[in-house]
Write a protein that holds these residues in place. Structure first.
Motif, short mmCIF file in Angstrom:
data_model
loop_
_atom_site.label_atom_id
_atom_site.label_comp_id
_atom_site.label_asym_id
_atom_site.label_seq_id
_atom_site.Cartn_x
_atom_site.Cartn_y
_atom_site.Cartn_z
N ASP A 46 0.83 -1.20 0.00
CA ASP A 46 0.00 0.00 0.00
C ASP A 46 0.87 1.26 0.00
OD1 ASP A 46 -2.35 -1.48 0.04
OD2 ASP A 46 -2.59 -1.32 2.21
N GLU A 47 1.98 1.22 0.73
CA GLU A 47 2.88 2.37 0.80
C GLU A 47 3.44 2.70 -0.58
OE1 GLU A 47 2.85 0.47 4.84
OE2 GLU A 47 3.00 -0.29 2.81
N ALA A 48 3.87 1.68 -1.31
CA ALA A 48 4.42 1.90 -2.65
C ALA A 48 3.35 2.41 -3.61
CB ALA A 48 5.05 0.62 -3.18
N ASN A 49 2.17 1.81 -3.55
CA ASN A 49 1.08 2.25 -4.43
C ASN A 49 0.66 3.68 -4.13
OD1 ASN A 49 0.81 -0.04 -6.05
ND2 ASN A 49 -0.39 -1.08 -4.47
N THR A 50 0.62 4.04 -2.87
CA THR A 50 0.27 5.41 -2.49
C THR A 50 1.31 6.39 -3.03
OG1 THR A 50 -0.91 4.72 -0.50
CG2 THR A 50 -0.07 6.98 -0.54
N HIS A 51 2.58 6.06 -2.85
CA HIS A 51 3.63 6.97 -3.32
C HIS A 51 3.65 7.06 -4.85
CE1 HIS A 51 7.00 9.56 -2.85
NE2 HIS A 51 7.69 8.85 -3.73
#
Length: 69
Positions: free
Chosen positions: A33-38
């Motif tokens: 989720d962190e990578a997708n958000t960024h």
């Protein structure tokens, strides 16, 4: 940014490096989720940049490493 490219003195090139996605991918995983958000944040910023450059006759070339984008 647009004013810079419409000015009589125009830079021959502008380079932008965005290392945070690589760091996040190593820490949390590329499907996290962190990578997708960024990645969404990068996409929004790039879309804004392109809209600001519209009409300036500026050639924009985007590249990425690791095949992530």
């Amino acid at each position: 940014m647009r004013a810079l490219f419409n000015h009589a003195f125009r830079p021959s090139r502008v380079r932008q490096l965005e290392p945070e996605l690589d760091r996040i991918a190593h820490e949390y995983g590329i499907a996290s989720d962190e990578a997708n958000t960024h990645l969404g944040e990068i996409d929004n910023a790039f879309e804004h940049f392109l809209s600001e450059m519209a009409g300036t006759e500026t050639l924009v070339i985007a590249t990425a490493d690791h095949g992530l984008i």
